[in-house]
Design a protein around this motif. Structure first.
Motif, PDB file in Angstrom:
ATOM      1  N   SER A  45      -4.524   2.495   6.776  1.00  0.00           N
ATOM      2  CA  SER A  45      -3.836   3.378   5.826  1.00  0.00           C
ATOM      3  C   SER A  45      -4.691   4.574   5.426  1.00  0.00           C
ATOM      4  O   SER A  45      -4.174   5.588   4.948  1.00  0.00           O
ATOM      5  CB  SER A  45      -3.454   2.601   4.565  1.00  0.00           C
ATOM      6  OG  SER A  45      -4.615   2.330   3.772  1.00  0.00           O
ATOM      7  N   MET A  87      -5.175  -2.068   5.373  1.00  0.00           N
ATOM      8  CA  MET A  87      -5.937  -1.250   4.424  1.00  0.00           C
ATOM      9  C   MET A  87      -6.759  -0.197   5.160  1.00  0.00           C
ATOM     10  O   MET A  87      -6.765   0.987   4.790  1.00  0.00           O
ATOM     11  CB  MET A  87      -6.854  -2.163   3.605  1.00  0.00           C
ATOM     12  CG  MET A  87      -7.611  -1.472   2.493  1.00  0.00           C
ATOM     13  SD  MET A  87      -8.869  -2.578   1.839  1.00  0.00           S
ATOM     14  CE  MET A  87     -10.095  -2.487   3.143  1.00  0.00           C
ATOM     15  N   ALA A  91     -10.391   1.932  -1.289  1.00  0.00           N
ATOM     16  CA  ALA A  91     -10.088   0.573  -1.726  1.00  0.00           C
ATOM     17  C   ALA A  91     -11.252  -0.096  -2.438  1.00  0.00           C
ATOM     18  O   ALA A  91     -12.429   0.168  -2.176  1.00  0.00           O
ATOM     19  CB  ALA A  91      -9.668  -0.281  -0.529  1.00  0.00           C
ATOM     20  N   VAL A 135      -6.117   1.219  -3.526  1.00  0.00           N
ATOM     21  CA  VAL A 135      -5.809  -0.194  -3.284  1.00  0.00           C
ATOM     22  C   VAL A 135      -6.865  -1.067  -3.958  1.00  0.00           C
ATOM     23  O   VAL A 135      -8.063  -0.787  -3.848  1.00  0.00           O
ATOM     24  CB  VAL A 135      -5.801  -0.512  -1.766  1.00  0.00           C
ATOM     25  CG1 VAL A 135      -5.407  -1.976  -1.533  1.00  0.00           C
ATOM     26  CG2 VAL A 135      -4.870   0.416  -1.012  1.00  0.00           C
ATOM     27  N   ILE A 146       0.840  -1.204   0.000  1.00  0.00           N
ATOM     28  CA  ILE A 146       0.000   0.000   0.000  1.00  0.00           C
ATOM     29  C   ILE A 146       0.876   1.255   0.000  1.00  0.00           C
ATOM     30  O   ILE A 146       0.629   2.214  -0.744  1.00  0.00           O
ATOM     31  CB  ILE A 146      -0.962  -0.004   1.207  1.00  0.00           C
ATOM     32  CG1 ILE A 146      -1.984  -1.137   1.054  1.00  0.00           C
ATOM     33  CG2 ILE A 146      -1.676   1.343   1.344  1.00  0.00           C
ATOM     34  CD1 ILE A 146      -2.866  -1.352   2.282  1.00  0.00           C
TER      35      ILE A 146
END
Length: 629
Positions: free
Chosen positions: A36, A33, A40, A195, A9
């Motif tokens: 961060s 995820m 996504a 992502v 990532i």
């Protein structure tokens, strides 16, 4: 795994992770995820995991980590009610049988209270129901902004929610269908995410091959004919011979099916036919010509009333597209593509498909920079995970392999009978059934028999029933196809004294933790069928590259499938069980060692008496296990 995902990532790079059962791979990619703050896209292969992510995992982690992210679930068009199509179906003068009318009435009542329009909310509506195409839209028949119900459209509402959310959960089919057709909203969504995660990535290549191809089927023609007739009679009765135009299309669909399979052939199950066997025959070429002519005649009739409503304008486009497809299949396939004919008892479908997804995926990855994470419990049988990475065009991507934390050596046994009929011998299915019966008796049921073909499925299932009846065993035999899969699994779980015989759909995605399943028998090595047109084309390409198709393709495919089947056995830290592979080639052929290495590190047994003795220990209370070990 979480650290590797976090690194991907941060770097906006690719990562391929094989994480065996028990690793907890879902949380391992979700936590970095979420932390961060990245936007996504999550793609899965099955609706079960899609729902699990959206309804359970993401809400739990969002709460635990206290991150204020918004989450949306985006499905394909066929999952959402189309209000305009429902209106057409309700007023269709062509008439409907009593069951269809009753189902439509139920859907109409539900339509007044649903917020999402997701047909999964409707209890008792089978996803294979013939009513669903009547009340859902396709790219071909959707009227877009011209639709009288556009403001209330459930598909558009789902897409708006997806575009406004931080995390969107989709599936592989939707991802590739949109890559080809730009029809589901993913194309607009993908450039805006940081992502992209593909869970159950082992199914990604086949989903891509299925949806990146071009198809023309008899069911497409019949659906178009039905829509043309219904809308023509409702909105322009008497302005054209709608019955005659629709009848010609239906006749063209019948001729296409006869040309594809031949008049003497009885089709009982889905079959793939080589294009060279049928596609170049005179009767088949003539059938394609009639499809094109019938579609052009429909377009001409519709052109006369095209300005009357958006429905007619869309029908004109569909008619022209069908004529174009018929003309395309009358000419040679494109380079790098393979053609075949899919046949079922009800439908024939012409398919032209790329051999893999590498070009399509590379094109997507070359766009805006983002992290691309691919993960599954089964992605290959070597450190580079070539089985997955090569056809996906990820040869240079970093890979990570994580073994299971489960104690396979202590909790699981592998038995491969050496003195056993070869899979090619007529005695093999009967021998599998007899060995399965002995194993099931030792456990009192709690057994799966996984077969590689539907033919073996039926033979082994029948013989097992006969064996239990002869000996007076109160063991129930459940066979795939006799009841829906979900119902079959419920029966197996509710009655431990059962043996379930299943084919392809039970090799993966079936989770039976605990002592409800303690023995899995696999009838033979799951090599790809050599006469499958797609397999033949892949073999030819490998040969042209100077490679060994058996080692690089057949054994690699068998290793992955074997691993998936074996994965049904041990699903938790306390599970114990026996895996039986009823194929002596695993023990006697040189490639058998490679296949054994692909399996979890189970303790190997060489004699049937050892295998049955192990099963008998599993019937004892757990407190006795340490003494037995």
């Amino acid at each position: 795994m979480a650290l590797a995902v976090a690194g991907a990532i941060d770097d906006r790079s690719a990562l391929v992770v094989e994480a065996a059962t028990g690793v907890g791979k879902t949380f391992a990619y979700l936590v970095p995820m979420l932390l961060s703050g990245a936007r996504a896209l999550l793609s899965t292969a099955t609706k079960n995991l899609q729902d699990q992510l959206f309804l359970r995992d993401l809400p739990r982690l969002r709460s635990a980590l206290q991150v204020p992210v918004t989450v949306a679930l985006l499905k394909g068009r066929a999952s959402y009610l189309c209000l305009h199509r429902l209106s057409i179906a309700r007023h269709d003068d062509a008439g409907a049988d009593r069951w269809t009318a009753r189902t439509l009435a139920k859907i109409e009542t539900w339509s007044t209270r649903t917020a999402s329009g997701d047909l999964a909310e409707l209890e008792g509506l089978d996803e294979r129901s013939s009513v669903i195409p009547l009340v859902t839209s396709t790219r071909e028949n959707c009227l877009g902004s011209d639709c009288p119900s556009f403001r209330d459209c459930h598909v558009m509402k789902a897409r708006r929610e997806a575009m406004a959310s931080d995390i969107v959960v989709v599936n592989h089919h939707l991802f590739f269908a949109d890559m080809q057709l730009r029809d589901s909203g993913v194309a607009e969504l993908l450039p805006s995410v940081d992502v992209a995660v593909f869970d159950e990535a082992h199914q990604l290549a086949e989903a891509g091959v299925q949806f990146l191809g071009t198809t023309l089927g008899s069911s497409q023609l019949l659906d178009f004919s039905r829509d043309l007739l219904g809308i023509g009679l409702q909105q322009a009765r008497g302005l054209a011979d709608w019955q005659g135009v629709a009848g010609r299309l239906e006749q063209a669909a019948r001729e296409l099916r006869i040309g594809g399979v031949g008049t003497q052939r009885e089709i009982r199950a889905a079959t793939k036919l080589r294009w060279s066997d049928r596609g170049e025959r005179a009767d088949f070429v003539a059938a394609l010509g009639e499809v094109a002519a019938a579609a052009k005649a429909a377009a001409e009739a519709l052109d006369l009333v095209a300005d009357a409503s958006p429905d007619f304008a869309r029908l004109v486009e569909r008619a022209r597209r069908l004529a174009e497809l018929a003309a395309r299949f009358a000419t040679p396939a494109r380079a790098g593509h393979v053609r075949w004919i899919d046949v079922t008892p009800q439908n024939v479908r012409l398919v032209e498909s790329p051999l893999d997804i590498r070009d399509a995926l590379r094109e997507q990855m070359a766009g805006s920079p983002k992290a691309w994470v691919f993960t599954s419990a089964t992605l290959g049988d070597d450190e580079r995970l070539r089985w997955f990475c090569e056809p996906a065009g990820l040869d240079d991507a970093p890979t990570l392999r994580l073994g299971s934390p489960f104690d396979y050596a202590g909790h699981a046994r592998l038995y491969v009978p050496r003195a056993f009929p070869k899979p090619s011998e007529p005695a093999h299915p009967g021998a599998v059934a007899r060995l399965a019966a002995r194993c099931a008796r030792a456990l009192g049921g709690r057994t799966f028999v996984l077969t590689t073909t539907l033919r073996s499925l039926a033979v082994i299932g029948d013989q097992l029933r006969d064996l239990f009846e002869e000996e007076g065993d109160a063991i129930r035999v459940l066979v795939q196809g006799q009841t829906p899969k979900r119902q079959l699994m419920q029966q197996f779980l509710s009655d431990p004294c059962s043996v379930l015989v299943g084919s392809q759909s039970f090799w993966e995605g079936v989770d039976v933790p605990g002592d409800a399943l303690q023995c899995v028998l696999i009838d033979k090595l799951p090599f790809p069928p050599p006469n499958d047109p797609l397999v033949e084309a892949r073999v030819e390409r490998l040969e042209n590259e100077g490679r060994n198709p058996f080692a690089d393709y057949f054994v690699a495919e068998a290793a992955v499938s074997l691993k998936q089947g074996a994965g049904r056995l041990i699903r938790s830290e306390t599970d114990r069980g026996l895996l039986v592979v009823c194929d002596p080639r695993v023990a006697t052929m040189s490639y058998g060692r490679r296949l054994q290495r692909a399996l979890p590190p189970m303790t190997v047994l060489t004699e049937e008496r050892e295998a049955l003795a192990w099963l008998e220990t599993l019937t004892k209370p757990q407190s006795a296990w340490s003494t037995i070990d």
